[in-house]
Design a protein around this motif. Sequence first.
Motif, PDB file in Angstrom:
ATOM      1  N   THR A   1       2.169  13.707   9.273  1.00 11.35           N
ATOM      2  CA  THR A   1       3.044  12.577   9.636  1.00 11.35           C
ATOM      3  C   THR A   1       3.632  12.811  11.018  1.00 11.35           C
ATOM      4  N   PRO A   2       3.575  11.791  11.912  1.00 12.13           N
ATOM      5  CA  PRO A   2       4.174  11.968  13.249  1.00 12.13           C
ATOM      6  C   PRO A   2       5.665  12.274  13.165  1.00 12.13           C
ATOM      7  N   MET A   3       6.177  12.976  14.180  1.00 10.84           N
ATOM      8  CA  MET A   3       7.597  13.345  14.178  1.00 10.84           C
ATOM      9  C   MET A   3       8.486  12.151  14.488  1.00 10.84           C
ATOM     10  N   PHE A   4       7.899  11.103  15.103  1.00 14.60           N
ATOM     11  CA  PHE A   4       8.693   9.954  15.483  1.00 14.60           C
ATOM     12  C   PHE A   4       8.277   8.762  14.628  1.00 14.60           C
ATOM     13  N   ASP A   5       9.114   7.722  14.642  1.00 15.81           N
ATOM     14  CA  ASP A   5       8.810   6.483  13.925  1.00 15.81           C
ATOM     15  C   ASP A   5       7.939   5.628  14.830  1.00 15.81           C
ATOM     16  N   LEU A   6       6.654   5.576  14.537  1.00 12.19           N
ATOM     17  CA  LEU A   6       5.702   4.891  15.417  1.00 12.19           C
ATOM     18  C   LEU A   6       6.016   3.395  15.531  1.00 12.19           C
ATOM     19  N   GLU A   7       6.399   2.802  14.423  1.00 11.14           N
ATOM     20  CA  GLU A   7       6.705   1.362  14.449  1.00 11.14           C
ATOM     21  C   GLU A   7       7.924   1.086  15.313  1.00 11.14           C
ATOM     22  N   GLN A   8       8.922   1.921  15.208  1.00 10.63           N
ATOM     23  CA  GLN A   8      10.134   1.712  15.998  1.00 10.63           C
ATOM     24  C   GLN A   8       9.849   1.964  17.484  1.00 10.63           C
ATOM     25  N   LEU A   9       9.052   2.972  17.764  1.00 13.67           N
ATOM     26  CA  LEU A   9       8.756   3.339  19.146  1.00 13.67           C
ATOM     27  C   LEU A   9       7.970   2.239  19.855  1.00 13.67           C
ATOM     28  N   THR A  10       7.009   1.659  19.150  1.00 15.83           N
ATOM     29  CA  THR A  10       6.113   0.703  19.801  1.00 15.83           C
ATOM     30  C   THR A  10       6.506  -0.751  19.566  1.00 15.83           C
ATOM     31  N   GLY A  11       7.271  -0.997  18.510  1.00 14.94           N
ATOM     32  CA  GLY A  11       7.592  -2.376  18.143  1.00 14.94           C
ATOM     33  C   GLY A  11       6.468  -3.060  17.393  1.00 14.94           C
ATOM     34  N   ILE A  12       5.434  -2.299  17.000  1.00 17.02           N
ATOM     35  CA  ILE A  12       4.267  -2.894  16.350  1.00 17.02           C
ATOM     36  C   ILE A  12       4.358  -2.673  14.845  1.00 17.02           C
ATOM     37  N   SER A  13       4.488  -3.762  14.081  1.00 17.05           N
ATOM     38  CA  SER A  13       4.545  -3.660  12.625  1.00 17.05           C
ATOM     39  C   SER A  13       3.152  -3.750  12.015  1.00 17.05           C
ATOM     40  N   SER A  14       2.313  -4.572  12.617  1.00  8.92           N
ATOM     41  CA  SER A  14       0.982  -4.773  12.035  1.00  8.92           C
ATOM     42  C   SER A  14       0.004  -5.184  13.124  1.00  8.92           C
ATOM     43  N   ARG A  15      -1.246  -5.158  12.769  1.00  4.30           N
ATOM     44  CA  ARG A  15      -2.304  -5.616  13.661  1.00  4.30           C
ATOM     45  C   ARG A  15      -3.424  -6.174  12.787  1.00  4.30           C
ATOM     46  N   ARG A  16      -4.312  -6.985  13.402  1.00  5.71           N
ATOM     47  CA  ARG A  16      -5.475  -7.504  12.680  1.00  5.71           C
ATOM     48  C   ARG A  16      -6.615  -6.511  12.819  1.00  5.71           C
ATOM     49  N   TRP A  17      -7.402  -6.448  11.742  1.00  8.23           N
ATOM     50  CA  TRP A  17      -8.455  -5.431  11.659  1.00  8.23           C
ATOM     51  C   TRP A  17      -9.750  -6.116  11.285  1.00  8.23           C
ATOM     52  N   ARG A  18     -10.818  -5.783  11.999  1.00  5.65           N
ATOM     53  CA  ARG A  18     -12.111  -6.438  11.807  1.00  5.65           C
ATOM     54  C   ARG A  18     -12.630  -6.229  10.382  1.00  5.65           C
ATOM     55  N   ALA A  19     -13.386  -7.229   9.895  1.00  4.82           N
ATOM     56  CA  ALA A  19     -14.124  -7.055   8.649  1.00  4.82           C
ATOM     57  C   ALA A  19     -15.380  -6.251   8.963  1.00  4.82           C
ATOM     58  N   GLU A  20     -16.016  -5.756   7.933  1.00  6.53           N
ATOM     59  CA  GLU A  20     -17.161  -4.880   8.142  1.00  6.53           C
ATOM     60  C   GLU A  20     -18.282  -5.560   8.929  1.00  6.53           C
ATOM     61  N   HIS A  21     -18.433  -6.851   8.749  1.00  7.01           N
ATOM     62  CA  HIS A  21     -19.532  -7.553   9.408  1.00  7.01           C
ATOM     63  C   HIS A  21     -19.169  -8.003  10.820  1.00  7.01           C
ATOM     64  N   GLU A  22     -17.931  -7.814  11.211  1.00  5.72           N
ATOM     65  CA  GLU A  22     -17.483  -8.309  12.523  1.00  5.72           C
ATOM     66  C   GLU A  22     -17.686  -7.255  13.605  1.00  5.72           C
ATOM     67  N   ASP A  23     -18.097  -7.715  14.774  1.00  7.12           N
ATOM     68  CA  ASP A  23     -18.268  -6.838  15.927  1.00  7.12           C
ATOM     69  C   ASP A  23     -17.898  -7.618  17.186  1.00  7.12           C
ATOM     70  N   CYS A  24     -18.137  -7.021  18.359  1.00  6.53           N
ATOM     71  CA  CYS A  24     -17.745  -7.693  19.606  1.00  6.53           C
ATOM     72  C   CYS A  24     -18.429  -9.044  19.751  1.00  6.53           C
ATOM     73  N   HIS A  25     -19.696  -9.095  19.373  1.00  2.63           N
ATOM     74  CA  HIS A  25     -20.463 -10.340  19.503  1.00  2.63           C
ATOM     75  C   HIS A  25     -19.876 -11.430  18.600  1.00  2.63           C
ATOM     76  N   SER A  26     -19.607 -11.092  17.332  1.00  6.85           N
ATOM     77  CA  SER A  26     -19.116 -12.110  16.398  1.00  6.85           C
ATOM     78  C   SER A  26     -17.685 -12.535  16.744  1.00  6.85           C
ATOM     79  N   LEU A  27     -16.850 -11.584  17.160  1.00  3.83           N
ATOM     80  CA  LEU A  27     -15.479 -11.938  17.546  1.00  3.83           C
ATOM     81  C   LEU A  27     -15.495 -12.872  18.755  1.00  3.83           C
ATOM     82  N   ALA A  28     -16.397 -12.587  19.705  1.00  3.58           N
ATOM     83  CA  ALA A  28     -16.520 -13.451  20.874  1.00  3.58           C
ATOM     84  C   ALA A  28     -16.994 -14.843  20.470  1.00  3.58           C
ATOM     85  N   LEU A  29     -17.995 -14.908  19.610  1.00  2.00           N
ATOM     86  CA  LEU A  29     -18.535 -16.210  19.183  1.00  2.00           C
ATOM     87  C   LEU A  29     -17.487 -17.032  18.439  1.00  2.00           C
ATOM     88  N   ASP A  30     -16.690 -16.382  17.610  1.00  2.00           N
ATOM     89  CA  ASP A  30     -15.633 -17.105  16.888  1.00  2.00           C
ATOM     90  C   ASP A  30     -14.617 -17.683  17.862  1.00  2.00           C
TER      91      ASP A  30
END
Lengths: 349, 305
Positions: free
Chosen positions: A30-59
């Motif tokens: 576990t990191p020594m600092f609170d990563l969420e507090q440090l960065t302000g990032i609570s969540s992010r979107r994560w690709r599905a298994e079938h998604e890649d640069c080509h499919s994300l671009a096409l969408d």
Amino acid sequence: MLKSRIESLGVYLPERTVTTQELVNQMPTTPMFDLEQLTGISSRRWRAEHEDCHSLALDAIEKCMAQSKYGATDLDVIICTSITRFRDGLKYYVEPCLSSDLKKALGMRADALNFDITNACAGMFSGIYLLNEMIKSGAVKTGMVVSGECITPIAETAIKEINNPIDHQFASLTVGDSGAAVILDGTESTQEGIELLEMVTLSEFSDFCFGMPSKKNSGVAMYTKAMEIHSTVIQRLPKILGEYAERYNLSGADFDHVIPHQTSERAIRTALDLCAQTFGEIPNICVSLDKFGNTSSTSHFVVLADQLAQGTITAGQRILMLIMASGIVLGMASVTLGEHLGAQAWEPL
Amino acid sequence: MGTVIKNTAIVSDNGFSSLENSTLAGKRCIETSGVCPSEIGALIYTGVYRDDNVMEPSIACLIQKQLALGLDVELSHQASQKSDKSASHAPVFSFDIVNGACGLLNAFKVADALLKNGTARTVLIVSGDCHPSKRERVDFPFVATGGAVLLQWDNHPDRGFVANSYITDPNNESSINAFGDLSEFGENGRENATVLMDQDYQEHFFELALTHINQFTGLNRISMDYLLTNEVVEGFASQLCYASDLCADCKPVAIFSEFGGDIHTSSLIAAYESLQKRGILEPGKQLLFSAVGSGNAAACAHYVV
């Protein structure tokens, strides 16, 4: 005088949401600092298994074309600016370039130009910079800049490999996947357009961040000297903005919003506080990294689409976009959105 | 008036690093050009294969640093006094353009816009393709070479790049597919690349280049003096020249045997340099630059010396 404008914008984010806590829970230590507090990032979107640069671009292209008055055969050029270039899982393609297949998939004319640009998180703005120049010179009339950024693989590597409190892979935990596309065309209007776009590469600091295959695991890693980048940028950004302010007779008060590259909330606010000294304060700082993380090359456009959907940004408003990327690339753009963009129904991301 | 080639440089027999070869080519190009480094406003890297498969930052900014161009903003008078006098702090914007063998001509088109608009006074374009491992590999189809070209705007009415064209083949898949499969390579991802070339890639490239040259010269109706092209096989330039509608006086520039193989993104620079060294680039000579490569894509540019 002819300048280019954003004629259409499309942003696609994968459905799956991953919280910062979920990532931290997967780390062996576990990191020594609170990563969420440090960065302000609570969540992010994560690709599905079938998604890649080509499919994300096409969408993203599909959403962009749906909003545009142009058809695929009207576009004179397509520029793809993905950093990671992944297709079919973790295959990093160097030939053919990604724009080659996007051009075919879109059904563009055979004589329309296509090429890729690699320029880290400044990629999409680099594409816009060049397309802007080509429109102004008369080389092309209209074109698309697109980025499908499948970047969370660097977070997967970081989770496995981080083993000390100041590890250079911590910044990898801030990223999120995305796709964004813009169509530019020319306008003589004084009510909308890209009024200025300046970019510069401070090459002394070109080795502060590397994205490359890992030496310990299969996958890609990003090694970032985060403290050095932050201090370098905050020492120089005020001076650079001050020079642009003088050159273009501008100040913060001329803008309604600022969209900075989305790195961390603390870094953004520190940098903008300092810039207020040379540039003046800007009424509204737009941030969406709390929900979507740092989407790298697409970041400004993810924020723009998010703020349009929320009604925070509307047509006719003047937006300052601050460009900051590995290289180190710094720059600014002044963009006024046309009525046609404000009139569209923007779906929440 | 138009964009003109101010100087070129080619580096070969200098090891197997794309970064080192293209940097050395850039250095030599600037040093022998008579152009002050502070005039360079943009730097474009057009190589396809990257040392260690680095995805970020751009290779261009790493070369920019090695060439001591646009290192930093001037922070203070004291700092500028202490800095290396040969370095240039004039602002530079750098980035990579990637499009196989056609990338160089794409970069020429982009540079033309920057120069015509006055956004940059001089543009440096560099190229280079070595195996990502930075070692000689018998399974790598390109010969390790670095190239560099300096471009400027010239107001002379009859000089420079006067027309250009580009097409992609809508009917076929790309004849070259090159990638790093990070799942397959494990922790050796930096040192590996898979380069797959269709059995008929030479024929496909020849047909596409031939079709495009005939379309381009049919539209432009100019008698070309020289055909400069990348050569995917020995004799490619002369076969293309003689099969095409180019006039009988047009001479192909052969480079394949000089370098012992296909030098990929550095090809057109090498072809130009070979004419330059022979002292036959008199003002008014008409050059046809032609490139064909993965995508599949072909590009042409008409240049008047």
